[in-house]
Enzyme design. Sequence first.
Site, short mmCIF file in Angstrom:
data_model
loop_
_atom_site.label_atom_id
_atom_site.label_comp_id
_atom_site.label_asym_id
_atom_site.label_seq_id
_atom_site.Cartn_x
_atom_site.Cartn_y
_atom_site.Cartn_z
N LYS A 188 48.55 20.64 20.58
CA LYS A 188 47.09 20.66 20.72
C LYS A 188 46.73 21.12 22.13
O LYS A 188 46.92 20.39 23.10
CB LYS A 188 46.47 19.28 20.46
CG LYS A 188 44.98 19.45 20.20
CD LYS A 188 44.11 18.31 20.64
CE LYS A 188 43.78 18.24 22.08
NZ LYS A 188 42.87 19.28 22.60
N GLU A 191 40.46 21.89 24.53
CA GLU A 191 39.35 22.45 23.75
C GLU A 191 38.70 23.64 24.44
O GLU A 191 38.17 24.53 23.80
CB GLU A 191 38.32 21.38 23.39
CG GLU A 191 37.94 20.39 24.49
CD GLU A 191 38.87 19.17 24.52
OE1 GLU A 191 40.08 19.37 24.59
OE2 GLU A 191 38.34 18.04 24.47
N GLU A 263 53.07 14.95 32.75
CA GLU A 263 52.76 15.85 33.88
C GLU A 263 51.28 15.65 34.19
O GLU A 263 50.42 16.16 33.47
CB GLU A 263 53.03 17.31 33.49
CG GLU A 263 54.48 17.63 33.19
CD GLU A 263 55.35 17.67 34.43
OE1 GLU A 263 54.83 17.51 35.55
OE2 GLU A 263 56.56 17.83 34.28
N GLY A 265 47.93 14.40 37.19
CA GLY A 265 47.12 14.97 38.28
C GLY A 265 47.85 15.02 39.61
O GLY A 265 48.94 14.45 39.78
N CYS A 297 47.00 21.76 39.61
CA CYS A 297 47.47 20.40 39.88
C CYS A 297 48.22 20.31 41.19
O CYS A 297 48.30 19.26 41.79
CB CYS A 297 48.36 19.94 38.72
SG CYS A 297 49.68 21.10 38.35
N GLU A 395 41.40 13.35 43.06
CA GLU A 395 41.64 14.76 42.70
C GLU A 395 40.29 15.42 42.36
O GLU A 395 39.63 15.02 41.41
CB GLU A 395 42.58 14.83 41.49
CG GLU A 395 42.89 16.27 41.09
CD GLU A 395 43.75 16.35 39.83
OE1 GLU A 395 43.48 15.61 38.86
OE2 GLU A 395 44.70 17.15 39.82
P1 NAD Z 1 42.47 16.12 30.43
O1 NAD Z 1 43.31 14.93 30.66
O2 NAD Z 1 41.00 15.95 30.37
O3 NAD Z 1 42.90 16.86 29.08
C1 NAD Z 1 44.23 17.29 28.87
C2 NAD Z 1 44.48 17.39 27.39
O4 NAD Z 1 44.39 16.08 26.83
C3 NAD Z 1 43.47 18.26 26.63
O5 NAD Z 1 44.13 18.98 25.61
C4 NAD Z 1 42.55 17.23 26.02
O6 NAD Z 1 41.90 17.67 24.85
C5 NAD Z 1 43.53 16.11 25.70
N1 NAD Z 1 42.91 14.79 25.57
C6 NAD Z 1 41.77 14.33 26.13
N2 NAD Z 1 41.53 13.06 25.73
C7 NAD Z 1 42.54 12.71 24.90
C8 NAD Z 1 42.87 11.54 24.17
N3 NAD Z 1 42.09 10.46 24.21
N4 NAD Z 1 44.00 11.53 23.43
C9 NAD Z 1 44.80 12.62 23.40
N5 NAD Z 1 44.53 13.77 24.05
C10 NAD Z 1 43.43 13.81 24.81
O7 NAD Z 1 42.87 17.16 31.58
P2 NAD Z 1 42.23 18.60 31.84
O8 NAD Z 1 40.89 18.40 32.46
O9 NAD Z 1 42.37 19.48 30.66
O10 NAD Z 1 43.25 19.18 32.92
C11 NAD Z 1 43.16 18.91 34.28
C12 NAD Z 1 44.12 17.81 34.68
O11 NAD Z 1 45.45 18.15 34.32
C13 NAD Z 1 44.15 17.61 36.18
O12 NAD Z 1 44.22 16.24 36.45
C14 NAD Z 1 45.42 18.31 36.59
O13 NAD Z 1 45.98 17.86 37.81
C15 NAD Z 1 46.30 18.01 35.44
N6 NAD Z 1 47.40 18.97 35.38
C16 NAD Z 1 48.67 18.54 35.65
C17 NAD Z 1 49.72 19.45 35.65
C18 NAD Z 1 51.13 19.03 35.94
O14 NAD Z 1 52.03 19.78 35.64
N7 NAD Z 1 51.37 17.85 36.48
C19 NAD Z 1 49.48 20.79 35.35
C20 NAD Z 1 48.17 21.18 35.08
C21 NAD Z 1 47.14 20.27 35.08
#
Ligand code: NAD
Length: 493
Positions: A188, A191, A263, A265, A297, A395
């Site tokens: 998944k 969105e 993986e 924030g 990130c 972050e």
């Molecule tokens: P997010 O946590 O809002 O969403 C990530 C994913 O989780 C999306 O596909 C979202 O639809 C899904 N999601 C949201 N709520 C959920 C739930 N209740 N149950 C299951 N899935 C759910 O993150 P984002 O805004 O898409 O991405 C940014 C974040 O990701 C930042 O914190 C960034 O640091 C982190 N990030 C980390 C890495 C890494 O490798 N450590 C890489 C890229 C981004």
Amino acid sequence: MTETSTIFPAGRLFAGGRLFIGGQWRDSASGRSLEVIDPSTGSAIGSIADADASDVSDAVAAARHAFDDGPWRGWTGRDRSEVLVKIAELVREHGDELAERESRDVGKPLAACRRGDINSVANQFAYCASLAQSLHGSTRELQTAAFAHTRREPYGVVGAITPFNFPLVLSGTKIAPALAAGNVIVHKPAEEASLSALLMAQLMADAGLPDGVYNLVTGLGSVAGNALITHPGIDKLTFTGSSRTGKRVAAAAAENLIPVTMELGGNASNIIFDDVDIDRAVGTAISGFVFNSGQYCMAGTRLLVARSIYERVLAELAERIPHLVVGDPRDPATDLGPMAAERHRANVERYVQLAREDGGRVVVGGEARNDGGGFYYLPTVIADLRNDSRVVQEEIFGPVLTVQPFDTEAEAISMANSTVYGLASGLQTRDLVRAHRVAAKLDAGMVWINTWSKNDASLPFGGVKQSGYGRESGPEVLESYTRIKSVVMSLED
Ligand code: NAD
């Protein structure tokens, strides 16, 4: 290759994106869809299917069927390697279209995406093709008359959830090793960022992946994502996203007692010692925080500068940053495209407002722009904040750099390690001994010395503290996607 009209049957650019389950494109059970917004214009450019729990159940069932009954499990490492190589080739061949989708979906500068992201994802598949052929166990000397060996085996059905900021690269980082190890996948994507995953699903099928080995469910995190992480048919979860969502995913994994790779924030510090070439150090600092409009990130968002050069570094940042081109992602001259969504920009605006209230000095930037209806934010530098300001500690995930002075090496290390995050960290110095001494003391999964963002499919990647656990990339990634079985055979007559 199957016509992309199968993926987008309604004809309009990216309209009517479907789910890919068991090797078939289909609409969501509810028939509902979500709009895709181009962040450089604020206009709708298409739609994706809005999957619900019943679609996710279908995808998990298709994956289970492919794992238990399909041909995939009988494939050798060499067979899997060949299909991964083919996927890498198709990614390069369709690089222009993948980059175009990524750029329109999340506002990435097209030229950089074509050069960087496409290469990176192709390299990931090519690298994992070699891992597929190097899976091995070991033999053991037992105290009884028996022959024993260990086997590395796939978990089975892997549930993969990816974020919006590097949709293609971060999907590849999970899909390639999971397949190399012989797992099947339900994916998944975020969105706001599913267009490239739709094409990737088709490319993987065209490369010869058997039906049901890779399944794609697009939709909301709170609905499709939640259904995936709580589904009892999942054997292993792998999640990239915010630490806040990660905690929910970890709780769901604990409920079903399944392993999960996290993986999460980051809020990386970048320490500049007083012996550097200031011009080069400032260049590294700028590239470290503006990359992908700060939606990265591992962005170096907290600059810690030796007090003796603090004002010189600030002056240099103020002079150079306004020359960066913020604008249309399709223009090859663009350095920073828009933020991926209006809500992400609004979040950045709130943090900059908070910085002003906390007594921060906005040295450059600090402003949103709406050119062409896009969600732009100017690269921003904020000085003089206290280390306990939320703007320093949390972050921000936008093009915002905080800059703070330090007096001693010990103080710099303490400030660097002072947040809950530990994904990346960096330092700049010409003193080799100090470079190694400080790198060893930084709480982070990745430390860069006199550079930023250099990464490779062969390097293990992941965080410490609230940045997560488990490693992706490098040979270590096989630990994340396999489990070990011990096999003992009697040698007694
Ligand atoms: P997010 O946590 O809002 O969403 C990530 C994913 O989780 C999306 O596909 C979202 O639809 C899904 N999601 C949201 N709520 C959920 C739930 N209740 N149950 C299951 N899935 C759910 O993150 P984002 O805004 O898409 O991405 C940014 C974040 O990701 C930042 O914190 C960034 O640091 C982190 N990030 C980390 C890495 C890494 O490798 N450590 C890489 C890229 C981004």
